[in-house]
Design an enzyme around this catalytic site. Sequence first.
Site, mmCIF file in Angstrom:
data_model
loop_
_atom_site.group_PDB
_atom_site.id
_atom_site.type_symbol
_atom_site.label_atom_id
_atom_site.label_comp_id
_atom_site.label_asym_id
_atom_site.label_seq_id
_atom_site.Cartn_x
_atom_site.Cartn_y
_atom_site.Cartn_z
ATOM 1 N N HIS A 160 0.799 -1.238 0.000
ATOM 2 C CA HIS A 160 0.000 0.000 0.000
ATOM 3 C C HIS A 160 0.831 1.288 0.000
ATOM 4 O O HIS A 160 1.852 1.385 0.669
ATOM 5 C CB HIS A 160 -0.939 0.018 1.206
ATOM 6 C CG HIS A 160 -0.206 -0.079 2.518
ATOM 7 N ND1 HIS A 160 0.246 1.012 3.203
ATOM 8 C CD2 HIS A 160 0.164 -1.164 3.238
ATOM 9 C CE1 HIS A 160 0.847 0.621 4.305
ATOM 10 N NE2 HIS A 160 0.822 -0.697 4.345
ATOM 11 N N HIS B 28 12.695 -0.777 -12.581
ATOM 12 C CA HIS B 28 12.509 -2.219 -12.808
ATOM 13 C C HIS B 28 12.460 -2.904 -11.439
ATOM 14 O O HIS B 28 13.421 -2.833 -10.677
ATOM 15 C CB HIS B 28 13.671 -2.761 -13.650
ATOM 16 C CG HIS B 28 13.521 -4.210 -14.026
ATOM 17 N ND1 HIS B 28 14.251 -4.772 -15.055
ATOM 18 C CD2 HIS B 28 12.766 -5.209 -13.534
ATOM 19 C CE1 HIS B 28 13.929 -6.051 -15.181
ATOM 20 N NE2 HIS B 28 13.034 -6.339 -14.261
HETATM 21 C C1 LIG Z 1 13.773 -11.744 -15.387
HETATM 22 C C2 LIG Z 1 15.119 -11.188 -14.958
HETATM 23 O O1 LIG Z 1 16.144 -11.747 -15.208
HETATM 24 S S1 LIG Z 1 15.065 -9.679 -14.129
HETATM 25 C C3 LIG Z 1 16.740 -9.384 -13.558
HETATM 26 C C4 LIG Z 1 17.024 -10.030 -12.226
HETATM 27 N N1 LIG Z 1 18.439 -9.836 -11.877
HETATM 28 C C5 LIG Z 1 18.845 -9.258 -10.765
HETATM 29 O O2 LIG Z 1 18.044 -8.887 -9.938
HETATM 30 C C6 LIG Z 1 20.326 -9.079 -10.627
HETATM 31 C C7 LIG Z 1 20.698 -8.114 -9.511
HETATM 32 N N2 LIG Z 1 22.129 -7.925 -9.528
HETATM 33 C C8 LIG Z 1 22.977 -8.282 -8.523
HETATM 34 O O3 LIG Z 1 22.574 -8.787 -7.490
HETATM 35 C C9 LIG Z 1 24.448 -7.986 -8.783
HETATM 36 O O4 LIG Z 1 25.230 -8.973 -8.180
HETATM 37 C C10 LIG Z 1 24.838 -6.547 -8.281
HETATM 38 C C11 LIG Z 1 24.248 -5.541 -9.259
HETATM 39 C C12 LIG Z 1 24.336 -6.265 -6.886
HETATM 40 C C13 LIG Z 1 26.363 -6.399 -8.212
HETATM 41 O O5 LIG Z 1 26.910 -6.705 -9.451
HETATM 42 P P1 LIG Z 1 28.457 -6.280 -9.748
HETATM 43 O O6 LIG Z 1 28.595 -4.804 -9.618
HETATM 44 O O7 LIG Z 1 28.835 -6.915 -11.030
HETATM 45 O O8 LIG Z 1 29.218 -6.828 -8.490
HETATM 46 P P2 LIG Z 1 30.202 -8.092 -8.353
HETATM 47 O O9 LIG Z 1 29.580 -9.319 -8.957
HETATM 48 O O10 LIG Z 1 31.543 -7.647 -8.817
HETATM 49 O O11 LIG Z 1 30.223 -8.308 -6.775
HETATM 50 C C14 LIG Z 1 30.869 -7.413 -5.895
HETATM 51 C C15 LIG Z 1 30.826 -8.061 -4.520
HETATM 52 O O12 LIG Z 1 29.469 -8.058 -4.041
HETATM 53 C C16 LIG Z 1 29.020 -9.402 -3.806
HETATM 54 N N3 LIG Z 1 27.651 -9.489 -4.289
HETATM 55 C C17 LIG Z 1 27.203 -9.201 -5.548
HETATM 56 N N4 LIG Z 1 25.866 -9.339 -5.619
HETATM 57 C C18 LIG Z 1 25.473 -9.738 -4.397
HETATM 58 C C19 LIG Z 1 24.198 -10.040 -3.864
HETATM 59 N N5 LIG Z 1 23.087 -9.951 -4.593
HETATM 60 N N6 LIG Z 1 24.133 -10.382 -2.546
HETATM 61 C C20 LIG Z 1 25.264 -10.468 -1.793
HETATM 62 N N7 LIG Z 1 26.489 -10.169 -2.257
HETATM 63 C C21 LIG Z 1 26.591 -9.818 -3.534
HETATM 64 C C22 LIG Z 1 29.966 -10.299 -4.597
HETATM 65 O O13 LIG Z 1 30.033 -11.572 -4.044
HETATM 66 C C23 LIG Z 1 31.256 -9.518 -4.494
HETATM 67 O O14 LIG Z 1 31.801 -9.747 -3.236
HETATM 68 P P3 LIG Z 1 33.432 -9.852 -3.026
HETATM 69 O O15 LIG Z 1 33.955 -8.493 -3.438
HETATM 70 O O16 LIG Z 1 33.570 -10.154 -1.590
HETATM 71 O O17 LIG Z 1 33.866 -10.941 -3.957
#
Ligand SMILES: CC(=O)SCCNC(=O)CCNC(=O)[C@H](O)C(C)(C)COP(=O)(O)OP(=O)(O)OC[C@H]1O[C@@H](n2cnc3c(N)ncnc32)[C@H](O)[C@@H]1OP(=O)(O)O
Length: 205
Positions: A126, A135
């Site tokens: 709500h 997105h």
């Molecule tokens: C229908 C569909 O497909 S819709 C799309 C759905 N997709 C999503 O929601 C994807 C969301 N994206 C993520 O979660 C990504 O991991 C992001 C954007 C948060 C980070 O991506 P990047 O900038 O490439 O970060 P990268 O992969 O280099 O990770 C950096 C650090 O954060 C950590 N990390 C990345 N994502 C996560 C997460 N979701 N949760 C916890 N830790 C994370 C990594 O393990 C890494 O840790 P380290 O430095 O200790 O090794």
Amino acid sequence: MILYGSGGQAKVIYDLILSNNHLLEYLVDDRPNGNFPHHLPVYAPAEELIRNKKVIIAVGDNTTREKIYHRIKDWCDFETLQHSSAYVSRFSTVGEGTVIMPQVCINAEVTIGRHCIINTACTVEHECVIEDFVHISPKASLAGNIMVKKGAHIGIGACIIQGVTIGENAMIGAGAVVLRDVPPHAVVVGNPGKIIKMREEHGTI
Ligand SMILES: CC(=O)SCCNC(=O)CCNC(=O)[C@H](O)C(C)(C)COP(=O)(O)OP(=O)(O)OC[C@H]1O[C@@H](n2cnc3c(N)ncnc32)[C@H](O)[C@@H]1OP(=O)(O)O
């Protein structure tokens, strides 16, 4: 109706179009590769293919979707789509160009902006306000009274507690649990959610 974009987002929106018994004429894409299934034609964009059409910008990345919008907005109208299995409260509003995917629940007095993707099975409680070009990924859960500013991306399965503001162009990682306001352009991951870096002003990561 036509789709701008022919990747994964276009495939799921095409499925939604069919389930709503609408007709998709063709797709346009800045890089057409001819790989769209179902024998549907994909053309390089040209004004005469878009002019006076009902268009959905079928691109998951918020920044790219907004850029395309500014390029074509004076040529066409935009469609708004909702899957029949989605619940949208009668007291909520949804802006043009926005797509609401299957099993979504949008409860009372939510305002959703233009050209958003409200993805599969997410919950928006709500009085949330979702600005343009946001997105919300599958299975994300937003409690009540949350503000999501323009261009922000809420990752798959993320949870956001009530009353929080997610800043413009922020990125909430997959599965994050957000307990505090998130500043613009911040990338937040984990439980409890912490900022790990900042995004470029108009870029992706
Ligand atoms: C229908 C569909 O497909 S819709 C799309 C759905 N997709 C999503 O929601 C994807 C969301 N994206 C993520 O979660 C990504 O991991 C992001 C954007 C948060 C980070 O991506 P990047 O900038 O490439 O970060 P990268 O992969 O280099 O990770 C950096 C650090 O954060 C950590 N990390 C990345 N994502 C996560 C997460 N979701 N949760 C916890 N830790 C994370 C990594 O393990 C890494 O840790 P380290 O430095 O200790 O090794």
